[in-house]
Design an enzyme around this catalytic site. Structure first.
Site, PDB file in Angstrom:
ATOM      1  N   CYS A 140     -14.861 -17.063-117.166  1.00  0.00           N
ATOM      2  CA  CYS A 140     -15.992 -17.114-116.228  1.00  0.00           C
ATOM      3  C   CYS A 140     -15.832 -16.116-115.093  1.00  0.00           C
ATOM      4  CB  CYS A 140     -16.139 -18.525-115.672  1.00  0.00           C
ATOM      5  SG  CYS A 140     -17.520 -18.681-114.512  1.00  0.00           S
ATOM      6  N   CYS A 194     -19.394 -15.451-116.733  1.00  0.00           N
ATOM      7  CA  CYS A 194     -20.600 -15.811-116.001  1.00  0.00           C
ATOM      8  C   CYS A 194     -20.694 -15.202-114.605  1.00  0.00           C
ATOM      9  CB  CYS A 194     -20.736 -17.329-115.921  1.00  0.00           C
ATOM     10  SG  CYS A 194     -19.225 -18.227-115.555  1.00  0.00           S
ATOM     11  N   LYS A 249     -21.337 -11.344-114.905  1.00  0.00           N
ATOM     12  CA  LYS A 249     -22.646 -11.216-115.551  1.00  0.00           C
ATOM     13  C   LYS A 249     -23.777 -11.557-114.587  1.00  0.00           C
ATOM     14  CE  LYS A 249     -23.624 -14.443-118.310  1.00  0.00           C
ATOM     15  NZ  LYS A 249     -23.461 -15.368-119.454  1.00  0.00           N
ATOM     16  N   TYR A 284     -27.501 -17.411-125.524  1.00  0.00           N
ATOM     17  CA  TYR A 284     -27.679 -17.125-124.100  1.00  0.00           C
ATOM     18  C   TYR A 284     -26.991 -15.830-123.677  1.00  0.00           C
ATOM     19  CZ  TYR A 284     -22.974 -18.898-123.000  1.00  0.00           C
ATOM     20  OH  TYR A 284     -21.619 -19.076-122.919  1.00  0.00           O
ATOM     21  N   GLU A 329     -29.168 -12.784-122.108  1.00  0.00           N
ATOM     22  CA  GLU A 329     -28.906 -12.407-120.722  1.00  0.00           C
ATOM     23  C   GLU A 329     -28.618 -10.913-120.615  1.00  0.00           C
ATOM     24  OE1 GLU A 329     -27.243 -16.674-119.000  1.00  0.00           O
ATOM     25  OE2 GLU A 329     -25.819 -15.215-119.814  1.00  0.00           O
ATOM     26  N   HIS A 345     -44.758 -27.712-100.240  1.00  0.00           N
ATOM     27  CA  HIS A 345     -45.764 -26.682-100.518  1.00  0.00           C
ATOM     28  C   HIS A 345     -45.702 -25.552 -99.490  1.00  0.00           C
ATOM     29  CE1 HIS A 345     -49.567 -25.119-102.023  1.00  0.00           C
ATOM     30  NE2 HIS A 345     -49.955 -24.996-100.757  1.00  0.00           N
ATOM     31  N   GLU A 352     -42.452 -27.627-106.296  1.00  0.00           N
ATOM     32  CA  GLU A 352     -43.385 -28.729-106.133  1.00  0.00           C
ATOM     33  C   GLU A 352     -44.049 -29.133-107.450  1.00  0.00           C
ATOM     34  OE1 GLU A 352     -47.086 -27.997-103.964  1.00  0.00           O
ATOM     35  OE2 GLU A 352     -46.750 -25.850-104.200  1.00  0.00           O
TER      36      GLU A 352
END
Length: 451
Positions: free
Chosen positions: A45, A50, A53, A180, A184, A440, A445
């Site tokens: 990682c 990750c 990346k 993935y 990516e 909002h 939301e």
């Protein structure tokens, strides 16, 4: 052998996320701990996964943001991208993290051996330098390694390990795989200006994710210029005299020209040559170390955590497994990991994230479910003149009103999902979401406005 005769209470093989956490927690409980790492402290990682990346993802986003800036009144002149600058900045941060993880081990008085270690028996480890060490417990946390399929010319291809070190940005890149990692990097290189072709052995992307979101991502990325060729695995790669690569895929009459070929067809547990057989540690069908719910292998003194067990290949899971192991064995705490409702994300462009059951999984498990959704145009896309739309889905048990899963695609989806994952894990109902006042204007939301 009496307990006091062991050199260490715990010897950890692999200083990745799970191994470092287990080492630190075990040491905090008073254990004498050592860890061996043959490459760099931090693991996949931090060093080649990750974290670097995600930094590339951030860097690639500027291409889109700078193009949109003029619609917000900004004048940006002489835009130019320099791959070595981004690459070196990312690698510099990897160095920083390697130092940080090393400091963590030092501060917790964990002894480090920066060399390969193999198992010689239930309580024995041998370092590459030839030193033999004994430990009451051994923890294997060696992670997983990219899988390179067998085909002619695969030596001309790279994996996610090498992609961070490319000398220059490829003008054309072929990526094999549609998981993935593949998607990516496809998004990164597409945003940075490379011509990207994704080839896959099946006809689907991101297996295991919600089908509706997968279809939406495919449509958006195709509109952004990524080319897909399904049911077309690579059969051969030929390197030409000028350095160009000719990529042959199943059923094609002509090769795909490329400057780089990235193979991202999955990862397998990193167990080769570890000596597990000397201690009677059994492997599963995929080569993973078999463990029980306490992370114990078929040898009572040897445990394993993280990707090497192939349970859930996610860094936060490896960290929790390492922590729980140390608490159980050295802290007298009976901690078990709950693998239900683990959130996950794909940092594609746009990103996708989900937690809990997909619509298909929920229908198979519960039969009668309700599906709520919100299909909307993110506000940030309005001035950008992009027709891309976000999509949020909520899967609800029709009998109890409990939310079984939430899945979303759109800007900042992973950031939004983390909070929503708490609600799913807690077993909240659709009525609980409906009773929450919307924040909002925000994309988040939409989670409380779905009908």
């Amino acid at each position: 052998m009496a307990e006091q005769e062991y050199d260490y209470d715990l010897f950890v093989i692999g200083a990745g996320s799970g191994g470092v956490r287990a080492s630190r927690i075990a040491a905090s409980h008073g254990a004498r701990v050592a860890v061996a790492e043959e490459y760099r402290v931090g693991g996949t990682c931090v060093i080649r996964g990750c974290v670097p990346k995600k930094l590339l993802v951030y860097g690639s986003h500027f291409a889109e943001e700078l193009q949109d800036a003029s619609n917000y009144g900004w004048t940006v002149e002489k835009m130019h991208f320099d791959w070595p600058t981004l690459r070196d900045a990312v690698l510099k941060d990897v160095d920083r993290l390697n130092d940080a993880y090393t400091t963590t081990l030092e501060n917790n008085k964990v002894e480090r051996f920066l060399e390969r270690a193999t198992i010689t028996g239930p309580h024995g480890v041998r370092l590459a330098s030839g030193r033999d060490i004994t430990a009451k417990y051994i923890l294997v946390a060696t992670g997983a390694w990219p899988l390179m399929p067998e085909f002619e010319g695969n030596e001309h291809c790279i994996t996610s390990n090498e992609v961070f070190h490319l000398p220059e940005l490829p003008r054309r890149i072929v990526i094999q795989g549609a998981g993935y990692i593949a998607l990516e990097f496809a998004g990164i290189f597409n945003a940075l200006g490379s011509a990207v072709t994704v080839v896959n052995r099946s006809d689907a992307i991101l297996r295991g994710y919600d089908e509706t979101l997968r279809d939406r991502l495919l449509q958006i990325t195709m509109a952004r210029g990524i080319t897909y060729r399904f049911n077309c695995p690579i059969t051969k790669v030929e390197k030409q005299e000028d350095g160009c690569l000719h990529v042959w895929v199943k059923g094609a009459q002509d090769p795909i020209p490329a400057d780089a070929v990235l193979v991202a067809t999955g990862r397998r547990p990193n167990v080769a040559g570890l000596g597990l057989e000397t201690a009677g540690v059994e492997l599963g069908e995929r080569g993973e170390i078999r463990v029980d719910d306490t992370a114990k292998t078929t040898c009572d003194s040897i445990y394993a955590v993280g990707d090497v067990t192939d349970r859930v290949q996610l860094t936060p899971v490896a960290i929790r497994e390492g922590h729980a192991f140390a608490d159980r064995v050295f802290g007298n705490k009976d901690v078990r990991i709950d693998y239900a409702c683990i959130p996950s994300a794909v940092f594609s462009q746009p990103p996708l994230a989900g937690v809990g059951l997909t619509e298909g999984q929920a229908r198979n498990a519960y039969g009668n479910v309700k599906v709520y959704s919100s299909d909307f145009r993110p506000m940030k896309n309005i001035f950008a003149h992009r027709p891309e739309r976000g999509l949020y889905k909520m899967i609800v048990d029709a009998q109890t009103d409990r939310v079984l899963g939430i899945h979303m695609i759109g800007p900042d989806s992973p950031e939004i999902l983390q909070a929503a994952a708490i609600a799913v894990k807690a077993g909240l109902t659709k009525a609980d979401f409906d009773a929450t006042v919307a924040l909002h204007p925000s994309m988040a939301e939409e989670l409380v406005l779905m009908r």
